[in-house]
Design an enzyme around this catalytic site. Structure first.
Site, PDB file in Angstrom:
ATOM      1  N   PHE A   1       2.394   2.746   0.190  1.00 20.71           N
ATOM      2  CA  PHE A   1       3.565   1.874   0.001  1.00 20.71           C
ATOM      3  C   PHE A   1       3.440   0.558   0.752  1.00 20.71           C
ATOM      4  CE2 PHE A   1       6.829   1.072   3.226  1.00 20.71           C
ATOM      5  CZ  PHE A   1       6.317   1.743   4.323  1.00 20.71           C
ATOM      6  N   LYS A   2       2.516   0.477   1.703  1.00 19.17           N
ATOM      7  CA  LYS A   2       2.332  -0.775   2.438  1.00 19.17           C
ATOM      8  C   LYS A   2       2.005  -1.937   1.490  1.00 19.17           C
ATOM      9  CE  LYS A   2       2.546   1.290   6.539  1.00 19.17           C
ATOM     10  NZ  LYS A   2       2.702   2.722   6.207  1.00 19.17           N
ATOM     11  N   ASP A   3       1.407  -1.618   0.347  1.00 17.86           N
ATOM     12  CA  ASP A   3       1.080  -2.673  -0.625  1.00 17.86           C
ATOM     13  C   ASP A   3       2.336  -3.385  -1.141  1.00 17.86           C
ATOM     14  OD1 ASP A   3      -1.728  -2.304  -0.668  1.00 17.86           O
ATOM     15  OD2 ASP A   3      -1.497  -0.590  -2.012  1.00 17.86           O
TER      16      ASP A   3
ATOM     17  N   LEU B   1       2.743  -5.925   1.629  1.00 16.81           N
ATOM     18  CA  LEU B   1       1.558  -6.690   2.038  1.00 16.81           C
ATOM     19  C   LEU B   1       0.891  -7.418   0.874  1.00 16.81           C
ATOM     20  CD1 LEU B   1       0.332  -4.345   4.832  1.00 16.81           C
ATOM     21  CD2 LEU B   1       0.808  -6.786   5.070  1.00 16.81           C
TER      22      LEU B   1
ATOM     23  N   THR C   1      -1.464   0.644   6.765  1.00 19.37           N
ATOM     24  CA  THR C   1      -1.190  -0.780   6.930  1.00 19.37           C
ATOM     25  C   THR C   1      -2.481  -1.581   7.013  1.00 19.37           C
ATOM     26  OG1 THR C   1       0.875  -0.385   8.086  1.00 19.37           O
ATOM     27  CG2 THR C   1      -0.148  -2.514   8.456  1.00 19.37           C
TER      28      THR C   1
END
Ligand code: PLP
Length: 488
Positions: free
Chosen positions: A112-114, A117, A147
Site C-alpha cells: 500500500f505504500k505505493d 509514494l 516503504t
C-alpha cells in the site's frame, strides 16, 4: 477555498505552506506537520462516489494542498496514478463470502505504500520549484520492508533528488530484501542496519535533527527530506482510497450513500489508519476505525489502558511491516484529540525519556485489537477456503475484525484494508494454506501460489531472484551517518 497552513504538533514553528511542509518532512522541533484544520469535502458525497480515482484524488488533495495550482496538482496526480498500477481501478474492492477487502497493492512494489509514494516525488519536485529551492533533496527513509522499495521506485532517477534507505538486517522477508537490493537508478542508496526497525527510524530522525550533519550536506548542495509517513505528503494522498473504497460498497449495493461503515486497518506506524481518521473528519460516514496490531501490540494496549509503553521485547513476526513499537503518526492523533501542542510535546518527551506516557484516550472512534502468529495463519487459511488469498498483514486485520465483532456484536458493514499482495509474503501464505509448503524455497513458492490462488505471479516480482544485486552494504547504527554522507 480556505488557504490551509501547516504547523508542528509540538508547537514551536510558525505556520508554513503545504509545499514547504512536504519539503521539510519533519519540523525543526522534532514534531510532525499537521494542517491547521481538516477541511470538509466540498462536493456532495454522491458526486464524489462516482468519480475516477484520479478525479477523486484531486477533490481531496486540493482542499489540503492549497498552495499548489490546479495544473500542478493535476500533473502530479496524472503522473502518479497511471499504468504503473496493474489495474485501472487503482484500488479495487474484492469480495469473499460477504467480506470486503480494499486492495491497495496494485502499484509497482505490491504494497500500500505505493498509493502515496507514487505521488510524493511529484509533489516534492513541484514543491522545490515553487519554493525556488536551489539545492538537491536527499530523501532519508527508514523501512520495515515496504516503504523502502516503494520510495526507491518513486524517486529512482528523479532529477535533483537522491534517496537513501535503511532496513533492519534481519527484519524483512526474502522478497522484500531482493526488491530493495536489486533496485536500479543512479541516485539510489540502500543499507541493511544491524538493528530493528525502531533503530532505523530513530537513526533517521536523529540525522534529520543533527545540525552538524545538515550543515555538511548543505555544503555539498543538499537538504534532507523524508519519504516516511512522518511526511504529511505521505499521509494526505492516503485519504483518497477511504472515499474510493466506500464508493465501491455503494456501487455493489452493500450500503446506501450516507450509511456508516467500519474500516479495519493493519497498523504499524499509524499512518494508514490516521488517513482514515482524516477521511472521517472530512465527512466520510465512518463508524469505527479498527486498529489491528500483530504481537507487537503496543497500540492495542494503548487503546485498552490509555498507557503507551514501548518498554517490551520487539517481536519479529510474519507481518514484518507492522513490527513497530514507536508508532510515529500517533503523535498526530494525540495532537488532534488534545488540540494542545504543549501537551503533545510533553508526551513525546516522556516517550523519549521513559519509553512511555499516559493519555486519556476517551474516543470511541477507534477500537484496538491484536492478532497472534497462529491466528494470522488461521485467518489466511479461513479466507482461502472462501476463495480468496490474503497476505499476512491483511490476515492480521481480518482476524482482528472477527474478534472485534465477537466482542461487540457490531454488524456495521466493514472493509478490511488489504495492504500487501500475498505474493510478497508467499512463504508464510503458502504455509498457512497447506503445511506441506513449509520450508520450501520462497521463489519456487511464487509459482505454487499462482496455481493455488488462481492469480498470476505479478510482473513486479517475477524472476526477482535472477536480477542483479546493486546494494549489499551492511552498516551499524553508528555507521549510518557515514553512509548518508557518502550518498551526496
Ligand atoms: C506499512 C505497512 C503497514 C502498516 O501501515 P502504517 O501506515 O505504518 O500503520 C501494514 N501492512 C503493510 C503491508 C505495510 O507495508
Amino acid at each position: 477555498m480556505d488557504n490551509i497552513k501547516y504547523f508542528s504538533t509540538r508547537g514551536e514553528n510558525k505556520a508554513i505552506t503545504a509545499s514547504q511542509a512536504i519539503l521539510k518532512g519533519i519540523a525543526d522541533d522534532g514534531g510532525l506537520f499537521v494542517p491547521e484544520k481538516i477541511p470538509q469535502l466540498d462536493i456532495p458525497l454522491e458526486k464524489a462516489l462516482s468519480m475516477s480515482y484520479q478525479n477523486l484524488a484531486y477533490e481531496v488533495l486540493k482542499l489540503f494542498l492549497t498552495d499548489y495550482t490546479k495544473e500542478e496538482l493535476e500533473y502530479c496526480i496524472q503522473n502518479a496514478y497511471d499504468s504503473k498500477f496493474d489495474t485501472e481501478e487503482i484500488a479495487p474492492v474484492a469480495e469473499a463470502d460477504g467480506n470486503y477487502f480494499l486492495e491497495l497493492f496494485h502499484g509497482r512494489t505490491l504494497a500500500f505504500k505505493d498509493m502515496a509514494l507514487s505521488i510524493l516525488p511529484h509533489l516534492m519536485i513541484t514543491a522545490a520549484k515553487k519554493n525556488n529551492l536551489d539545492k538537491k533533496i536527499l530523501i532519508l527513509t527508514a523501512t520495515s520492508g515496504d516503504t523502502g522499495k516503494a520510495a526507491l521506485e518513486g524517486f529512482a532517477n528523479v532529477e535533483n533528488t537522491a534517496i537513501a534507505v535503511f532496513y533492519p538486517e534481519n527484519g524483512v522477508s526474502p522478497i522484500q530484501r531482493l526488491q530493495m537490493t536489486t533496485q536500479e537508478g543512479n541516485n539510489t542508496y540502500v543499507a541493511a542496519v544491524k538493528g530493528n526497525f525502531d533503530d532505523c527510524q530513530n537513526t533517521v530522525k536523529k540525522i534529520f535533527m543533527d545540525k552538524e550533519i545538515t550543515d555538511e550536506i548543505d555544503k555539498k548542495g543538499y537538504v534532507f527530506s523524508s519519504a516516511n509517513s512522518i511526511n504529511i505528503g505521505r499521509l494526505l494522498p492516503q485519504i483518497v482510497y477511504y472515499f474510493y473504497g466506500y464508493a465501491q460498497l455503494v456501487k455493489k449495493g452493500v450500503i446506501k450513500c450516507g450509511d456508516k461503515i467500519n474500516f479495519t486497518v493493519p497498523t504499524g506506524n499509524f499512518g494508514n489508519i490516521l488517513a482514515g481518521y482524516y477521511a472521517k473528519k472530512m465527512g466520510l460516514p465512518v463508524n469505527k476505525l479498527i486498529c489491528a496490531s500483530n504481537s507487537n501490540k503496543v497500540l492495542f494496549d494503548f487503546f485498552q489502558e490509555g498507557e503507551y509503553d514501548k518498554n517490551r521485547d520487539f517481536i519479529l513476526t510474519i507481518s514484518p511491516s507492522m513490527d513497530i513499537l514507536i508508532s510515529s503518526n500517533l503523535e498526530r492523533l494525540l495532537y488532534h484529540l488534545s488540540n494542545d501542542c504543549a501537551k503533545t510535546s510533553e508526551l513525546m518527551q516522556s516517550l523519549n525519556n521513559k519509553g512511555k506516557y499516559t493519555f486519556d484516550i476517551n474516543t470511541d472512534e477507534f477500537a484496538g485489537e491484536f492478532t497472534t502468529e497462529d491466528e494470522t495463519l488461521q485467518a489466511i487459511n479461513k479466507v482461502y477456503k472462501k476463495g480468496y488469498t490474503i497476505d499476512t498483514h491483511t490476515a492480521v486485520a481480518f482476524s482482528a475484525y472477527e474478534k472485534y465483532v465477537q466482542k461487540t456484536g457490531d454488524t456495521t458493514p466493514n472493509i478490511t484494508v488489504s495492504t500487501a499482495s500475498p505474493f510478497k509474503f508467499a512463504t508464510d501464505v503458502c504455509k498457512a494454506i497447506d503445511e506441506r509448503y513449509a520450508d520450501k524455497d520462497p521463489f519456487v513458492l511464487l509459482e505454487e501460489l499462482a496455481v493455488i490462488s488462481g492469480v498470476e505471479v505479478p510482473q513486479q516480482i517475477k524472476d526477482i531472484n535472477k536480477r542483479k544485486v546493486h546494494h549489499d552494504k551492511v552498516c551499524t547504527i553508528d555507521g549510518a551517518v557515514q553512509f548518508v554522507l557518502e550518498c551526496c
